[in-house]
Design an enzyme around this catalytic site. Structure first.
Site, short mmCIF file in Angstrom:
data_model
loop_
_atom_site.label_atom_id
_atom_site.label_comp_id
_atom_site.label_asym_id
_atom_site.label_seq_id
_atom_site.Cartn_x
_atom_site.Cartn_y
_atom_site.Cartn_z
N CYS A 1 8.22 -12.88 -13.13
CA CYS A 1 9.19 -13.27 -14.02
C CYS A 1 8.73 -13.01 -15.34
O CYS A 1 9.74 -12.73 -16.25
CB CYS A 1 9.45 -14.87 -13.90
N ASP B 1 18.84 -16.14 -16.87
CA ASP B 1 17.52 -16.04 -15.99
C ASP B 1 17.58 -14.38 -15.27
O ASP B 1 18.41 -14.78 -14.15
CB ASP B 1 17.14 -17.05 -15.16
N HIS C 1 6.89 -20.24 -16.22
CA HIS C 1 8.06 -19.30 -15.92
C HIS C 1 8.58 -18.77 -17.70
O HIS C 1 8.29 -19.42 -18.27
CB HIS C 1 9.36 -20.14 -15.57
N CYS D 1 0.90 -1.17 0.05
CA CYS D 1 -0.10 0.05 0.15
C CYS D 1 0.98 1.22 -0.10
O CYS D 1 1.72 1.52 0.85
CB CYS D 1 -0.93 -0.05 1.17
ZN ZN Z 1 -2.46 1.37 3.53
#
Ligand code: ZN
Length: 496
Positions: free
Chosen positions: A146, A190, A173, A88
């Site tokens: 990914c 990767d 993946h 958040c």
């Molecule tokens: Zn919050």
């Protein structure tokens, strides 16, 4: 295209959409925008330095290969961020998951089809996490899982001029392949894992069941499954989403249409590569070559990528002797910081010696681990090794002086069942040691070595639990920005 069932329709759509995606990398403005974000000069300098440290046979490893390792490391540690659940923005807490919602227009223009929705009960606010597919947008958001990582990293490789492929594992993946001219083959890269040239990572390391792995570049679509498995038969049994011959036809026709605009020379080059690649796929990759983890015989490039090599290449038999100043002062004092990765020889006008291995008498299966995510550094034994040993030797015979008192700081950290044993040998490593089975020898003042013309300090790292046992015994663990010296040896000397 002849489609026999729903599953083949879906398969074909996926092939086409991924093939289209990689074409978007070829936009010159986008490539320029991407390359401007890469600290090319800095990466080049780092790569040259590393290349100069390793013994290179012929074209075994080139600057181009090492630069990819630097790009991987920069991308993972500096540029891109992994997001499981977006925090958040107001309170920084992890919100609650609310499900998938359709994209709004401003998200959809950047290729987001799915938007994950979250809710922060504290701030009573909704958090949207659009899964952007447009690489231009990803250069700004610089986050995701990914899919976003591989998408953006493959673009970065193209921006640096590498031939690169987006590699899609039909299970779940995505990663990248880069063409290595020194090796005449495609190298697995990767970016999420900062892993290079370890194609068996998924099957052997992650125990993933492999079925279809398809690579997409501006020039081709290729079935590269066979690079990533050593169990051909099992994989074939698992491939039931479409008819094999159908897949082959799809891939050939897509490739043909992509290459139709290429020059005859380029077409010949691509054909040659394809032949070599198919030859590579004829035999399953050898599992025991350490090609799926950083263990023992992993490729040098891989070990550099993991920061495990450093000066590992140099056999070490360094011995501390006294110099004129130290003889005159009858005083010897050295300390080492793992964070700075350097020794300071306090008794020699605080001269500096870089790299832990520079002053090592002997060692086996030890490396300096940098945990970028946690900002922690330490010496540990190598992954998979049951025992790591390291020693420092001090020989004062030529000086005519002997030890009076000794002050030591030897710090180590253990987790779980991990063990560190410190051994102190008076004179040479052939003498009978004093053993300290303790985490920290901090500080130890002793006259026990009085009269001895030298000293060997040795540490043994053993035990621990599971795959990460190697991480359970550590020497000199400290924050990467710490200014402390967790290894210190100070010796007062005198005539016998
Ligand atoms: Zn919050």
């Amino acid at each position: 295209m002849d489609l026999q069932n729903e599953s083949e329709v879906k398969f074909f759509q996926e092939l086409r959409s991924k093939s289209k995606l990689v074409q978007t990398y070829e936009n010159l403005n986008l490539l320029q925008y991407a390359v401007d974000l890469i600290p090319v000069e800095e990466l080049n300098i780092k790569a040259s330095l590393k290349l100069s440290l390793i013994e290179v046979e012929e074209n075994d490893v080139t600057l181009e290969d090492v630069l990819i390792l630097e790009l991987l490391s920069w991308f993972k540690n500096t540029f891109f961020k992994w997001v499981d659940i977006p925090k958040c923005e107001s309170c920084g807490q992890l919100p609650e998951k609310r499900g998938i919602v359709p994209a709004i227009e401003s998200e959809a223009v950047w290729g987001a089809i799915r938007v994950e929705c979250y809710f922060c009960p504290r701030c009573e606010r909704t958090i949207r996490f659009p899964r952007y597919n447009n690489p231009r947008k990803l250069l700004e958001t610089r986050q995701g899982r990914c899919g976003e990582w591989a998408n953006c990293f493959t673009l970065m490789c193209r921006a640096l001029g590498y031939d690169a492929r987006l590699v899609v594992d039909w299970n779940d993946h995505v990663w990248t392949e880069v063409y290595s001219f020194s090796k005449n083959r495609w190298m697995h890269c990767d970016s999420c894992e900062n892993a290079c040239d370890v194609p068996l990572l998924y099957e052997m390391g992650w125990k993933k069941p492999i079925s279809y792995i398809i690579a997409f570049s501006k020039d081709e679509v290729q079935d590269v499954t066979w690079r990533y498995t050593s169990k051909f038969r099992e994989v074939l049994n698992r491939r039931n989403l479409c008819r094999e011959l159908w897949l082959l036809n799809c891939i050939s026709s897509l490739t043909e249409s992509l290459q139709s605009k290429a020059s005859p020379e380029r077409q010949r080059e691509l054909k040659m590569r394809r032949v070599l690649e198919l030859a590579e796929f004829l035999t399953p990759p050898l599992v025991n070559q350490g090609n799926w983890s950083g263990r023992t015989s992993g490729s040098l490039a891989w070990r550099i990528a993991r920061g495990e090599t450093e000066l590992d290449i140099r056999p070490s038999t360094f011995v501390f002797n006294l110099n004129a100043l130290e003889i005159e002062q009858k005083h010897f004092h050295i300390k080492y910081s793992c964070a700075l990765n350097k020794y300071i020889r306090v008794s020699d006008k605080s001269s500096e010696i870089h790299n832990w291995v520079s002053c090592i008498f002997s060692y086996n299966d030890i490396f300096r681990k940098v945990e970028n995510d946690w900002n922690i550094v330490y010496l540990a034994r190598k992954e998979g090794s049951p025992k790591g040993v390291i020693s420092w030797k001090f020989n004062f015979e030529d000086s005519g002086l002997v030890i009076q008192t000794l002050k030591l700081n030897l710090s180590s950290t253990t987790f779980g069942e991990g063990k560190v044993k410190w051994f102190l040998y008076p004179g040479s490593e052939q003498s009978i040691p004093r053993i300290y089975e303790m985490k920290d020898v901090t500080p130890l003042y002793t006259q026990e070595f009085k009269g001895s013309s030298g000293l060997v300090i040795s540490a043994e790292l053993t035990e621990g639990i599971g795959d990460v046992a190697w991480q359970h015994s550590q020497l000199f663990r400290q924050a990467a920005d710490s200014s402390e010296f967790p290894f210190e040896v100070e010796i007062a000397l005198d005539k016998p």
